[in-house]
Design a protein around this motif. Sequence first.
Motif, PDB file in Angstrom:
ATOM      1  N   ALA A  31       5.932  -2.045  22.726  1.00 58.85           N
ATOM      2  CA  ALA A  31       4.947  -1.554  21.761  1.00 58.85           C
ATOM      3  C   ALA A  31       5.192  -0.091  21.418  1.00 58.85           C
ATOM      4  O   ALA A  31       5.069   0.318  20.256  1.00 58.85           O
ATOM      5  N   THR A  32       5.560   0.708  22.408  1.00 60.96           N
ATOM      6  CA  THR A  32       5.843   2.120  22.150  1.00 60.96           C
ATOM      7  C   THR A  32       7.061   2.282  21.259  1.00 60.96           C
ATOM      8  O   THR A  32       7.057   3.066  20.300  1.00 60.96           O
ATOM      9  N   HIS A  33       8.125   1.524  21.565  1.00 58.29           N
ATOM     10  CA  HIS A  33       9.372   1.635  20.813  1.00 58.29           C
ATOM     11  C   HIS A  33       9.232   1.115  19.389  1.00 58.29           C
ATOM     12  O   HIS A  33       9.540   1.825  18.423  1.00 58.29           O
ATOM     13  N   TYR A  34       8.734  -0.108  19.245  1.00 59.86           N
ATOM     14  CA  TYR A  34       8.648  -0.709  17.913  1.00 59.86           C
ATOM     15  C   TYR A  34       7.458  -0.185  17.109  1.00 59.86           C
ATOM     16  O   TYR A  34       7.428  -0.333  15.889  1.00 59.86           O
ATOM     17  N   GLY A  35       6.508   0.434  17.781  1.00 54.41           N
ATOM     18  CA  GLY A  35       5.398   1.059  17.071  1.00 54.41           C
ATOM     19  C   GLY A  35       5.672   2.501  16.701  1.00 54.41           C
ATOM     20  O   GLY A  35       4.842   3.154  16.071  1.00 54.41           O
ATOM     21  N   ASP A  36       6.869   3.016  17.105  1.00 57.28           N
ATOM     22  CA  ASP A  36       7.264   4.394  16.821  1.00 57.28           C
ATOM     23  C   ASP A  36       6.179   5.381  17.282  1.00 57.28           C
ATOM     24  O   ASP A  36       5.763   6.272  16.526  1.00 57.28           O
ATOM     25  N   LEU A  37       5.742   5.209  18.520  1.00 51.72           N
ATOM     26  CA  LEU A  37       4.672   6.041  19.062  1.00 51.72           C
ATOM     27  C   LEU A  37       5.255   7.212  19.859  1.00 51.72           C
ATOM     28  O   LEU A  37       6.209   7.039  20.616  1.00 51.72           O
ATOM     29  N   ALA A  38       4.662   8.387  19.688  1.00 51.06           N
ATOM     30  CA  ALA A  38       5.141   9.570  20.403  1.00 51.06           C
ATOM     31  C   ALA A  38       4.747   9.521  21.873  1.00 51.06           C
ATOM     32  O   ALA A  38       5.523   9.877  22.754  1.00 51.06           O
ATOM     33  N   GLN A  39       3.530   9.064  22.148  1.00 52.96           N
ATOM     34  CA  GLN A  39       3.031   9.009  23.518  1.00 52.96           C
ATOM     35  C   GLN A  39       3.251   7.616  24.096  1.00 52.96           C
ATOM     36  O   GLN A  39       2.720   6.637  23.569  1.00 52.96           O
ATOM     37  N   HIS A  55       8.973 -13.568  15.433  1.00 48.26           N
ATOM     38  CA  HIS A  55       8.487 -12.275  15.926  1.00 48.26           C
ATOM     39  C   HIS A  55       7.485 -12.482  17.058  1.00 48.26           C
ATOM     40  O   HIS A  55       7.093 -13.619  17.349  1.00 48.26           O
ATOM     41  N   LEU A  56       7.113 -11.370  17.659  1.00 45.79           N
ATOM     42  CA  LEU A  56       5.994 -11.387  18.598  1.00 45.79           C
ATOM     43  C   LEU A  56       5.052 -10.252  18.223  1.00 45.79           C
ATOM     44  O   LEU A  56       5.436  -9.311  17.518  1.00 45.79           O
ATOM     45  N   GLU A  57       3.815 -10.361  18.655  1.00 49.74           N
ATOM     46  CA  GLU A  57       2.813  -9.346  18.342  1.00 49.74           C
ATOM     47  C   GLU A  57       2.217  -8.785  19.629  1.00 49.74           C
ATOM     48  O   GLU A  57       1.955  -9.540  20.578  1.00 49.74           O
ATOM     49  N   ILE A  58       2.028  -7.470  19.638  1.00 47.10           N
ATOM     50  CA  ILE A  58       1.410  -6.799  20.783  1.00 47.10           C
ATOM     51  C   ILE A  58       0.281  -5.925  20.254  1.00 47.10           C
ATOM     52  O   ILE A  58       0.487  -5.097  19.370  1.00 47.10           O
ATOM     53  N   ALA A  59      -0.913  -6.150  20.786  1.00 49.72           N
ATOM     54  CA  ALA A  59      -2.046  -5.298  20.437  1.00 49.72           C
ATOM     55  C   ALA A  59      -2.131  -4.174  21.457  1.00 49.72           C
ATOM     56  O   ALA A  59      -1.896  -4.373  22.649  1.00 49.72           O
ATOM     57  N   TYR A  60      -2.454  -2.964  20.974  1.00 51.56           N
ATOM     58  CA  TYR A  60      -2.581  -1.825  21.879  1.00 51.56           C
ATOM     59  C   TYR A  60      -3.752  -0.946  21.459  1.00 51.56           C
ATOM     60  O   TYR A  60      -4.195  -0.980  20.297  1.00 51.56           O
ATOM     61  N   THR A  61      -4.226  -0.176  22.402  1.00 51.73           N
ATOM     62  CA  THR A  61      -5.291   0.786  22.122  1.00 51.73           C
ATOM     63  C   THR A  61      -4.970   2.098  22.814  1.00 51.73           C
ATOM     64  O   THR A  61      -4.360   2.114  23.878  1.00 51.73           O
ATOM     65  N   THR A  62      -5.346   3.186  22.182  1.00 52.77           N
ATOM     66  CA  THR A  62      -5.159   4.512  22.775  1.00 52.77           C
ATOM     67  C   THR A  62      -6.502   5.128  23.185  1.00 52.77           C
ATOM     68  O   THR A  62      -6.527   6.260  23.669  1.00 52.77           O
ATOM     69  N   LYS A  63      -7.569   4.367  22.985  1.00 55.24           N
ATOM     70  CA  LYS A  63      -8.887   4.864  23.372  1.00 55.24           C
ATOM     71  C   LYS A  63      -9.113   4.648  24.863  1.00 55.24           C
ATOM     72  O   LYS A  63      -8.871   3.556  25.384  1.00 55.24           O
ATOM     73  N   LYS A  64      -9.572   5.690  25.525  1.00 54.90           N
ATOM     74  CA  LYS A  64      -9.789   5.621  26.965  1.00 54.90           C
ATOM     75  C   LYS A  64     -10.864   4.598  27.301  1.00 54.90           C
ATOM     76  O   LYS A  64     -11.961   4.602  26.751  1.00 54.90           O
ATOM     77  N   GLY A  65     -10.531   3.695  28.221  1.00 51.74           N
ATOM     78  CA  GLY A  65     -11.483   2.699  28.677  1.00 51.74           C
ATOM     79  C   GLY A  65     -11.634   1.494  27.765  1.00 51.74           C
ATOM     80  O   GLY A  65     -12.348   0.544  28.110  1.00 51.74           O
ATOM     81  N   ALA A  66     -10.952   1.505  26.606  1.00 50.20           N
ATOM     82  CA  ALA A  66     -11.070   0.385  25.672  1.00 50.20           C
ATOM     83  C   ALA A  66     -10.137  -0.754  26.083  1.00 50.20           C
ATOM     84  O   ALA A  66      -9.077  -0.527  26.651  1.00 50.20           O
ATOM     85  N   GLU A  67     -10.549  -1.967  25.788  1.00 48.82           N
ATOM     86  CA  GLU A  67      -9.756  -3.151  26.101  1.00 48.82           C
ATOM     87  C   GLU A  67      -8.921  -3.518  24.872  1.00 48.82           C
ATOM     88  O   GLU A  67      -9.462  -3.718  23.783  1.00 48.82           O
ATOM     89  N   PRO A  68      -7.585  -3.610  25.022  1.00 47.24           N
ATOM     90  CA  PRO A  68      -6.765  -3.958  23.858  1.00 47.24           C
ATOM     91  C   PRO A  68      -6.939  -5.415  23.472  1.00 47.24           C
ATOM     92  O   PRO A  68      -7.155  -6.292  24.319  1.00 47.24           O
TER      93      PRO A  68
END
Length: 246
Positions: A31-39, A55-68
């Motif tokens: 997710a970090t690589h294909y989402g081109d995320l800095a963090q 393809h495949l899909e990955i859901a992600y969240t950057t909010k603290k304590g949030a459920e992806p």
Amino acid sequence: MAGTSDDIAPKAEGILSHMNNDHKDSLAYLATHYGDLAQPLKPNQVVMTAIDKKHLEIAYTTKKGAEPGKGKPGSRTVHVPFRPYLAGYSEVRTRLVDMSAVSEKVITTRKPDIIYRAPKFLINLQFVLIIAYFALRSDTLASHGITQSIVPSDRLAHWNDLRNVRLGGPAKMDKFMKSIARAHVVEGALMAALCWWKGATKLVAARWIATTTFLGIPSWIAFFALNSHKKALRRAIHIDADKKRK
């Protein structure tokens, strides 16, 4: 290949369960690589939500304590394409392992992309200051016939007062300039260490070292204005994205 039937989608539930229970770290890299995320994402920030032969899909969240999760507030979805498409279910494991390994290598070895851009205004200003120093340092400039014919005598008197009284004369000016030169050499050495640590190319490092040795502190300001960690890493991410497209 594109026209073959998809025997992966009917078995997607089992693949998702396995990846989400046992390979969250791999999903985070993907997710970090294909989402081109800095963090870089952490395993608890991602969840695989879909897979088929394309393809495949990955859901992600950057909010603290949030459920992806797909469609959940604060979550985003990364689409990871299979190129070429998967030939069948038997190819899933091998392809995921290979793609995860590449993503992990990119994320863990990614270096900020350090660039050089000459701070022209500061360099020009430094040349002006050097010329001013040699003009003040000169014992003969004020007494030269051409100077006396152009500059009024009272101005020359102020000039000599500035040189000999306020600035302490050529000897003190030389001592001051030598201390500045030593400081600049030290700053150049520190810049060399910084460029090495940030992984700058030899040419870019040589330019920054030379500029810092010449300018001193203003060069540091110019360096960090261009190469803050966020800006430099973002450039590296764009390079990675270009490689993926190719």
